[in-house]
Write a protein that holds these residues in place. Structure first.
Motif, mmCIF file in Angstrom:
data_model
loop_
_atom_site.group_PDB
_atom_site.id
_atom_site.type_symbol
_atom_site.label_atom_id
_atom_site.label_comp_id
_atom_site.label_asym_id
_atom_site.label_seq_id
_atom_site.Cartn_x
_atom_site.Cartn_y
_atom_site.Cartn_z
ATOM 1 N N TYR A 170 0.830 -1.202 0.000
ATOM 2 C CA TYR A 170 0.000 0.000 0.000
ATOM 3 C C TYR A 170 0.864 1.251 0.000
ATOM 4 O O TYR A 170 0.570 2.234 -0.694
ATOM 5 N N LYS A 171 1.946 1.189 0.801
ATOM 6 C CA LYS A 171 2.822 2.353 0.912
ATOM 7 C C LYS A 171 3.517 2.631 -0.415
ATOM 8 O O LYS A 171 3.664 3.791 -0.830
ATOM 9 N N LYS B 5 1.128 4.388 -2.917
ATOM 10 C CA LYS B 5 0.358 5.496 -2.335
ATOM 11 C C LYS B 5 -0.094 6.510 -3.385
ATOM 12 O O LYS B 5 -1.194 7.083 -3.292
ATOM 13 N N TYR B 6 0.714 6.717 -4.412
ATOM 14 C CA TYR B 6 0.325 7.696 -5.429
ATOM 15 C C TYR B 6 -0.828 7.177 -6.291
ATOM 16 O O TYR B 6 -1.650 7.962 -6.768
#
Length: 323
Positions: A29-30, A33-34
């Motif tokens: 997920y990190k 993130k965009y």
């Protein structure tokens, strides 16, 4: 003692694995993130324009007054639904027209793009194929305001080209858009003409994903074009057909407001008046907002139920649904 130690070690191992999965998922997920930030405009759009208007559903259960607004208008419960089902002189006739026209759209309009896509798929002269596709797409980009005027001119019983040809054949002029016996036929045929080319795009895209080795193997076994189509092409795109059929049944009470509104007239109200035109005429012209909101809510509930039912039946038949 050993069994307890084994149980503890297994529990610890499961805990570590779950922690690794959580950490791994959070890491993914990190890293993305965009991409999630790019979803924000979509969520905002749906929140404002799709879910926000649901607040107005309560109008169907109120005697809505513009001066009082939605919040201050008095509640009347199911009064408008009771009138719709038990007292409205036109509702069942209009519902019948809507179902009949939508049924014709499904029976004749839904298979038409599939058949045309199969024909395009068999064309071997690339230039002719592309030109044919472009010509079939063009009517989709014209609004029914433009096409309505064109059809009224072409089908005119006095100056129309179609009736001129019929006259040469010794046939009396036919008022296609003013005779209840011909209006639905004209409606369905013109709808197919407008959308058939555009509807082939998804099917042609699905056909490009078919493994060409299947056709080669079929040729080696002596299968002709017809058998290749029925035993390879159609089964390979059946999942796409099933999904689009589910969406089509969800629109069974949307018989085509734009088209009918631009083509119909009082002479054919008995066979052409549908729920959407009725809502427009009664709701906007006669200012019966609460009653027509109840009609619209009824229509959407039926459509949602049909989507769920069709999705269930499609899964029962071995195809993938949308849910």
């Amino acid at each position: 003692m050993n069994s307890k130690m084994n149980a503890l070690s297994n529990a610890s191992a499961r805990h570590l694995r779950s922690g690794e999965r959580r950490e791994s998922r959070w890491t993914k997920y990190k890293k993305s993130k965009y991409l999630f930030l790019m979803l924000i405009p979509l969520f905002v759009y749906y929140a404002i324009f799709e879910y926000g208007p649901l607040y107005g559903i309560q109008i169907a259960f109120k005697d809505y007054m513009i001066r009082d607004g939605i919040w201050n208008s008095p509640w009347v419960g199911v009064k408008h639904f009771d009138y719709m089902f038990n007292a409205s002189p036109d509702f069942y006739k209009i519902l019948k027209n809507t179902v009949i026209i939508s049924f014709y759209h499904i029976i004749f309009g839904f298979p038409a793009p599939i058949l045309l896509a199969l024909i395009f798929n068999e064309l071997r002269v690339e230039l002719f194929k592309r030109v044919s596709q472009i010509i079939s797409y063009l009517p989709h980009f014209l609004s029914w305001v433009v096409l309505g005027g064109l059809l009224i001119t072409i089908l005119s019983p006095t100056t129309g080209a179609v009736n001129a040809v019929l006259g040469w054949l010794g046939i009396e002029p036919i008022y296609f858009l003013g005779d209840p016996n011909y209006f639905r036929f004209t409606l369905i045929l013109s709808s197919i003409w407008k959308e058939i080319g555009w509807g082939t795009i998804i099917y042609l895209a699905a056909m490009t994903g078919i493994d060409p080795h299947l056709y080669e193997a079929a040729k080696m076994d002596g299968a002709g074009r017809w058998k290749q189509t029925t035993h390879i092409t159609l089964p390979s795109i059946m999942s796409v057909i099933a999904i689009l059929f589910i969406f089509k049944t969800g629109q069974i009470l949307n018989a085509g407001f734009d088209q009918i509104f631009n083509l119909y007239n009082p002479a054919v109200y008995s066979v052409a008046d549908i729920l959407d035109t009725y809502v427009y005429r009664v709701g906007l012209m006669q200012l019966q907002y609460s009653f027509t909101t109840a009609v619209g809510l009824f229509k959407n509930v039926i459509a949602f139920s049909l989507v769920l039912f069709t999705n269930y039946m499609v899964k029962k038949l071995g195809q993938e649904g949308i849910l």
